[in-house]
Design an enzyme around this catalytic site. Sequence first.
Site, short mmCIF file in Angstrom:
data_model
loop_
_atom_site.label_atom_id
_atom_site.label_comp_id
_atom_site.label_asym_id
_atom_site.label_seq_id
_atom_site.Cartn_x
_atom_site.Cartn_y
_atom_site.Cartn_z
N LYS A 1 0.79 -1.38 0.04
CA LYS A 1 -0.24 -0.46 -0.11
C LYS A 1 1.01 0.81 0.26
O LYS A 1 2.24 1.41 0.76
CB LYS A 1 -1.08 -0.03 1.15
CG LYS A 1 -2.03 1.32 0.97
CD LYS A 1 -2.81 1.31 2.44
CE LYS A 1 -4.13 1.99 2.58
NZ LYS A 1 -4.98 1.75 3.75
N SER B 1 -10.51 2.19 2.36
CA SER B 1 -9.44 3.56 1.83
C SER B 1 -8.37 2.00 1.27
O SER B 1 -7.46 2.54 -0.13
CB SER B 1 -8.24 4.12 2.71
OG SER B 1 -7.28 3.44 3.32
N SER C 1 -10.01 -0.47 6.87
CA SER C 1 -9.02 -0.01 5.81
C SER C 1 -8.88 -1.04 5.13
O SER C 1 -7.77 -1.08 3.90
CB SER C 1 -8.87 1.21 5.21
OG SER C 1 -9.08 2.25 5.54
N1 GLN Z 1 -12.67 3.99 6.19
C1 GLN Z 1 -12.64 4.43 7.18
C2 GLN Z 1 -12.21 6.20 7.10
O1 GLN Z 1 -12.23 6.55 6.88
C3 GLN Z 1 -11.46 3.63 7.63
C4 GLN Z 1 -9.67 4.66 7.30
C5 GLN Z 1 -8.81 3.02 7.55
O2 GLN Z 1 -9.12 2.38 8.02
N2 GLN Z 1 -7.99 3.76 7.46
O3 GLN Z 1 -11.50 6.76 8.59
#
Ligand code: GLN
Length: 506
Positions: free
Chosen positions: A80, A155, A179
């Site tokens: 990532k 994400s 994410s």
């Molecule tokens: N969707 C969540 C957010 O927007 C999770 C983000 C993540 O785990 N990096 O914060």
Amino acid sequence: MSELIHKSASDLAQLLASKEISSVEVTKAHLAQIDAVNEVVHSYLHVTADAAIAVAAEVDAKRAAGEKLHPLAGVPIAVKDNLTTTDAPTTAGSKILEGWIPQYDATVVRKIREAGLPILGKTNLDEFAMGSSTEFSAYGPSRNPWDLDRIPGGSGGGSSSAVAAYMAPLALGSDTGGSIRFPAFVTGTVGIKPTYGAVSRYGLIALASSLDQVGPVTRNVRDAALLQDLIAGHDPHDSTSLPESLGSMAEAAANGSLKGKRIGVIKQLSGDGFQPAVSKAFQHSLDLMTAAGAEIVEVSCPSFEYAIAAYYLILPAEASSNLAKFDSVRFGMRVAPEGNPTIERVMAATREAGFGPEVKRRIILGTYALSSGYYDAYYGSAQKVRTLIQRDFDAAFAKADVLVSPTAPATAFKFGEKVEDPLAMYLNDIATIPANLAGIPGISIPNGVADDGLPVGIQFLAPAREDARLYDVGAALEALHEAEWGKTMMSFAPDVHELIKKGVSR
Ligand code: GLN
């Protein structure tokens, strides 16, 4: 197209060990798939083909010379793009870091290099990992290989779509509120958020430091176990990293069993608000586990009602502080302001141009929540909720070895459906966020295909440091599914080459 790309990481590892295939062959096969589909699926922001082949050739030479190698040596991996790499840009999906090449490798990257896994490239994400769809990536979204008009989760939608589209057998993600697990749910893959501190965060571009955790994205539980075993362990560079080892996840996955296990169904994470097909698949898995000797118990976690609210105060508060370092002086982009270029005006112009809408929203929210006069009312209350959620988990784990829920409320949505509505986007994380707030581990594994033809997943949670339990029950349920289906989850997925030929509607 080479058959090698459809093999699991553990199968590739065996074929490599017995010298039936070479790492150069495997790496080139994945690079060919990237060439064929990445332009449309857009999992990778940067492909490091030459470096990957060079590592593969080196591993092949060492193997030929009889050197002792790591079990995953020669198996390629995707990383990532919020993990630092010295030989490739690291953007975190943001314009503000465009072209930045870090001076050091993240500890997890160093570990995979030392073990001889060729890094294929860096995968897409919502800017600074804020989002659930990759639509907030400054470089454009990734697509879901099951339906190219739909989101691959976020994400970490770059890593999930890369693994689901056979552009990598393994990938690394980061999970702050889901994410890793939400992208796994919508792409039919496996994703794990280890216990907070089990894997080093050194070199992970911080979103919310008390919630962030790096973890594996794969197509089966065993592969995830092998990868967690490789990346886990104490790191003196990360003061929150756990001193002790959590044991072998690969061993737990190899001995997976449900017999006698107490599985706690979280009352607040089922029923209303979940798509009927998600609930139906969930109930079916409970039946399968019961038939395999598990005992299903109901647990109640009343404070979960406030989890999203608490998360969206704690996360922005920490993020607003973590993102203050992107100031036009130390990293990446610098924009000339109109008029007199004082340092404040250069900073303001750079941050205005360099950050996207979701990042700005959260910086403003976080700065507000931390401002004097509001600190106790917002941040202070959110921290109290966090404690209540931890207590809910403690009570639940007194009755159950692992907890279980659907990973998310509904199958992959279409591009554009939620991007204008932050609250609708935030609700995707209702089942994943509590684990981050409590620091406990969670796994999402495939749970079949819904009536809309899209994948769904199921989540297990375990007490802190008990990650092995997730691999134990996860591997056992995966085996039950594969016995029932007569094939793996990913065999239900359409051929991404065919989908690309048909075109996409956006
Ligand atoms: N969707 C969540 C957010 O927007 C999770 C983000 C993540 O785990 N990096 O914060």
